[in-house]
Write an enzyme that holds these catalytic residues in place. Sequence first.
Site, PDB file in Angstrom:
ATOM      1  N   LYS A 128      53.955  27.260 -29.131  1.00 16.40           N
ATOM      2  CA  LYS A 128      52.944  28.248 -28.735  1.00 16.40           C
ATOM      3  C   LYS A 128      51.627  27.855 -29.368  1.00 16.40           C
ATOM      4  O   LYS A 128      51.603  27.169 -30.394  1.00 16.40           O
ATOM      5  CB  LYS A 128      53.358  29.634 -29.219  1.00 16.40           C
ATOM      6  CG  LYS A 128      52.641  30.769 -28.537  1.00 16.40           C
ATOM      7  CD  LYS A 128      53.287  31.162 -27.225  1.00 16.40           C
ATOM      8  CE  LYS A 128      52.444  32.159 -26.459  1.00 16.40           C
ATOM      9  NZ  LYS A 128      53.150  32.673 -25.263  1.00 16.40           N
ATOM     10  N   ASP A 168      48.737  32.599 -21.393  1.00 19.61           N
ATOM     11  CA  ASP A 168      49.245  33.818 -22.050  1.00 19.61           C
ATOM     12  C   ASP A 168      48.063  34.787 -22.030  1.00 19.61           C
ATOM     13  O   ASP A 168      47.146  34.627 -21.201  1.00 19.61           O
ATOM     14  CB  ASP A 168      49.722  33.510 -23.484  1.00 19.61           C
ATOM     15  CG  ASP A 168      50.485  34.669 -24.130  1.00 19.61           C
ATOM     16  OD1 ASP A 168      51.683  34.809 -23.852  1.00 19.61           O
ATOM     17  OD2 ASP A 168      49.890  35.443 -24.890  1.00 19.61           O
TER      18      ASP A 168
HETATM   19  P1  NDP Z   1      46.570  39.055 -19.592  1.00 24.57           P
HETATM   20  O1  NDP Z   1      45.527  38.558 -20.502  1.00 24.57           O
HETATM   21  O2  NDP Z   1      46.549  38.693 -18.168  1.00 24.57           O
HETATM   22  O3  NDP Z   1      46.648  40.655 -19.692  1.00 24.57           O
HETATM   23  C1  NDP Z   1      46.883  41.297 -20.897  1.00 24.57           C
HETATM   24  C2  NDP Z   1      46.806  42.794 -20.672  1.00 24.57           C
HETATM   25  O4  NDP Z   1      47.201  43.469 -21.864  1.00 24.57           O
HETATM   26  C3  NDP Z   1      45.388  43.265 -20.365  1.00 24.57           C
HETATM   27  O5  NDP Z   1      45.453  44.405 -19.563  1.00 24.57           O
HETATM   28  C4  NDP Z   1      44.860  43.603 -21.762  1.00 24.57           C
HETATM   29  O6  NDP Z   1      43.797  44.547 -21.777  1.00 24.57           O
HETATM   30  C5  NDP Z   1      46.095  44.215 -22.395  1.00 24.57           C
HETATM   31  N1  NDP Z   1      46.039  44.024 -23.838  1.00 24.57           N
HETATM   32  C6  NDP Z   1      45.936  42.851 -24.527  1.00 24.57           C
HETATM   33  N2  NDP Z   1      45.876  43.072 -25.843  1.00 24.57           N
HETATM   34  C7  NDP Z   1      45.948  44.409 -26.001  1.00 24.57           C
HETATM   35  C8  NDP Z   1      45.942  45.250 -27.126  1.00 24.57           C
HETATM   36  N3  NDP Z   1      45.848  44.759 -28.359  1.00 24.57           N
HETATM   37  N4  NDP Z   1      46.046  46.600 -26.891  1.00 24.57           N
HETATM   38  C9  NDP Z   1      46.142  47.103 -25.647  1.00 24.57           C
HETATM   39  N5  NDP Z   1      46.138  46.336 -24.534  1.00 24.57           N
HETATM   40  C10 NDP Z   1      46.057  45.017 -24.725  1.00 24.57           C
HETATM   41  O7  NDP Z   1      47.965  38.612 -20.280  1.00 24.57           O
HETATM   42  P2  NDP Z   1      49.393  38.487 -19.621  1.00 24.57           P
HETATM   43  O8  NDP Z   1      49.594  39.545 -18.601  1.00 24.57           O
HETATM   44  O9  NDP Z   1      49.625  37.081 -19.274  1.00 24.57           O
HETATM   45  O10 NDP Z   1      50.323  38.793 -20.891  1.00 24.57           O
HETATM   46  C11 NDP Z   1      50.767  40.104 -21.227  1.00 24.57           C
HETATM   47  C12 NDP Z   1      51.961  40.009 -22.161  1.00 24.57           C
HETATM   48  O11 NDP Z   1      53.021  39.296 -21.492  1.00 24.57           O
HETATM   49  C13 NDP Z   1      51.730  39.267 -23.470  1.00 24.57           C
HETATM   50  O12 NDP Z   1      52.521  39.855 -24.474  1.00 24.57           O
HETATM   51  C14 NDP Z   1      52.245  37.873 -23.167  1.00 24.57           C
HETATM   52  O13 NDP Z   1      52.626  37.179 -24.344  1.00 24.57           O
HETATM   53  C15 NDP Z   1      53.439  38.206 -22.307  1.00 24.57           C
HETATM   54  N6  NDP Z   1      53.927  37.123 -21.460  1.00 24.57           N
HETATM   55  C16 NDP Z   1      53.109  36.541 -20.530  1.00 24.57           C
HETATM   56  C17 NDP Z   1      53.595  35.536 -19.720  1.00 24.57           C
HETATM   57  C18 NDP Z   1      52.795  34.963 -18.605  1.00 24.57           C
HETATM   58  O14 NDP Z   1      53.364  34.187 -17.822  1.00 24.57           O
HETATM   59  N7  NDP Z   1      51.528  35.286 -18.462  1.00 24.57           N
HETATM   60  C19 NDP Z   1      54.961  35.013 -19.905  1.00 24.57           C
HETATM   61  C20 NDP Z   1      55.758  35.760 -20.848  1.00 24.57           C
HETATM   62  C21 NDP Z   1      55.229  36.750 -21.612  1.00 24.57           C
HETATM   63  P3  NDP Z   1      42.301  44.027 -22.091  1.00 24.57           P
HETATM   64  O15 NDP Z   1      41.894  43.274 -20.886  1.00 24.57           O
HETATM   65  O16 NDP Z   1      41.523  45.269 -22.337  1.00 24.57           O
HETATM   66  O17 NDP Z   1      42.410  43.159 -23.327  1.00 24.57           O
END
Ligand code: NDP
Length: 448
Positions: A128, A168
């Site tokens: 990672k 991510d």
């Molecule tokens: P994105 O950046 O596309 O979206 C993240 C979302 O979560 C946004 O809506 C963001 O809001 C919100 N968010 C992030 N940090 C916080 C926080 N501290 N408090 C509240 N809301 C928060 O990321 P992904 O959708 O790709 O990833 C989401 C999760 O899924 C993560 O945990 C990631 O590790 C996991 N994941 C992702 C994969 C992938 O293929 N993308 C694979 C496996 C797991 P804002 O825009 O306001 O920050």
Amino acid sequence: MAGQFLVDEFMNGVAARNPGEKEFHQAVKEVAESVEPVLKKHPEYFKARVLDRIVEPERQIMFRVPWVDDRGEVQLNRGFRVEFNSAIGPYKGGLRFHPSVYLGIIKFLGFEQIFKNSLTGLPMGGGKGGSDFNPKGKSDNEVMRFCQSFMFELFRHIGPNTDVPAGDIGVGGREIGYMYGAYKKITNRFESVLTGKGINWGGSLARPEATGYGAVYFTEEMLKTRKDSFKGKTVVISGSGNVAQYAVQKATQLGGKVVTLSDSDGFIYDPSGITGDKWKFIMELKNVKRGRIKEYADKFKVEYHDGQRPWSIPCQIALPCATQNEIDINDAKKLVDNGCFAVAEGANMPSTPEAVEHFIANNVLFGPAKAANAGGVATSGLEMCQNHIGISWPFEEVDRQLHQIMVNIHKNSWDAAEKYGSKGNLVVGANIAGFVKVADSMLDQGVI
Ligand code: NDP
């Protein structure tokens, strides 16, 4: 080595060697507790100190990332890549760009990735990376300059058979594109060094959908164990990024009604369901305009809850898809009290240990992240496979393979839990099923 495995003693050692990295400690403790019966039954793992070795990354790289903003001022961030374990394949795992990133976050994610990748059945080790860079509010040119500077260092550590990063939080198609361009310019090689690539230049169909779809497919398998389905269920989802967006789409296709989405500012509650044009609005808002979730409430005249998370909204199914530790014990109690009976983690480690305990004690179907969100990296594995053989599979073919992988992960986790005396506990099952394959491979390869 004489003696026996004691979780507390082991964790004291981990905390002393990795001070201040609380998310990493949390992730390691859960795995250590789950695999305790395996270590007792298989002294060969204990003797070869397999768990001690697994918690020590094979390599951790930290580097300076200087870049110039639109005003001509020099900015500075820190970059990370933790190459955790290559027992079953090249390091594989995403890059996170978020101001909260520090070594402990990257290590927790990299550690989880080892077992997640093992569960997919594909030959991928765990890694990672990321940076404390915040893409929010930056222009495209600033993001590009940052990505290029990040790759100026990262390129020397990665490669199609060495380490293959992906996206991510904060790293989507735009960032992967800029980093891939930089890698190609530096190395003069067009190769499968990143996944989540654009469809015109080596990306896989269904990769954007994969994590969200996979989490829903996994939930479907959990529901089937109670002869139930998504049909007619109210679904609460957090986040509004890549994972959340496609979890909404698939849950809706399977007959569920998704009523919430969130971002770091608050959540929206749409009791009539986030479907059709409303879903398209979210896609445009978050992926093109890069706006805030509140704009959905303004446009469709629904409730917006500033500064809150959506877990107080009554539902039968909850899919946390935002970030780590976003469901604490109070949230878990609210969910259970309001009738929620299935939770699958789209995000990584979104539930605190106390919340997980509460769900399991209350007979909630609980899909832990390393199983439930493994569809993303599994499809990255399928992207690498297509790149290696120089072919692009149709959407339906990738989706079919993704679906089958999620079915297998559920079954393998279920079977492992049952074998080691924790029937129905998929936390234990996923940890054991992921661990055994890596541990056996490490035994085969000697003390390295
Ligand atoms: P994105 O950046 O596309 O979206 C993240 C979302 O979560 C946004 O809506 C963001 O809001 C919100 N968010 C992030 N940090 C916080 C926080 N501290 N408090 C509240 N809301 C928060 O990321 P992904 O959708 O790709 O990833 C989401 C999760 O899924 C993560 O945990 C990631 O590790 C996991 N994941 C992702 C994969 C992938 O293929 N993308 C694979 C496996 C797991 P804002 O825009 O306001 O920050």
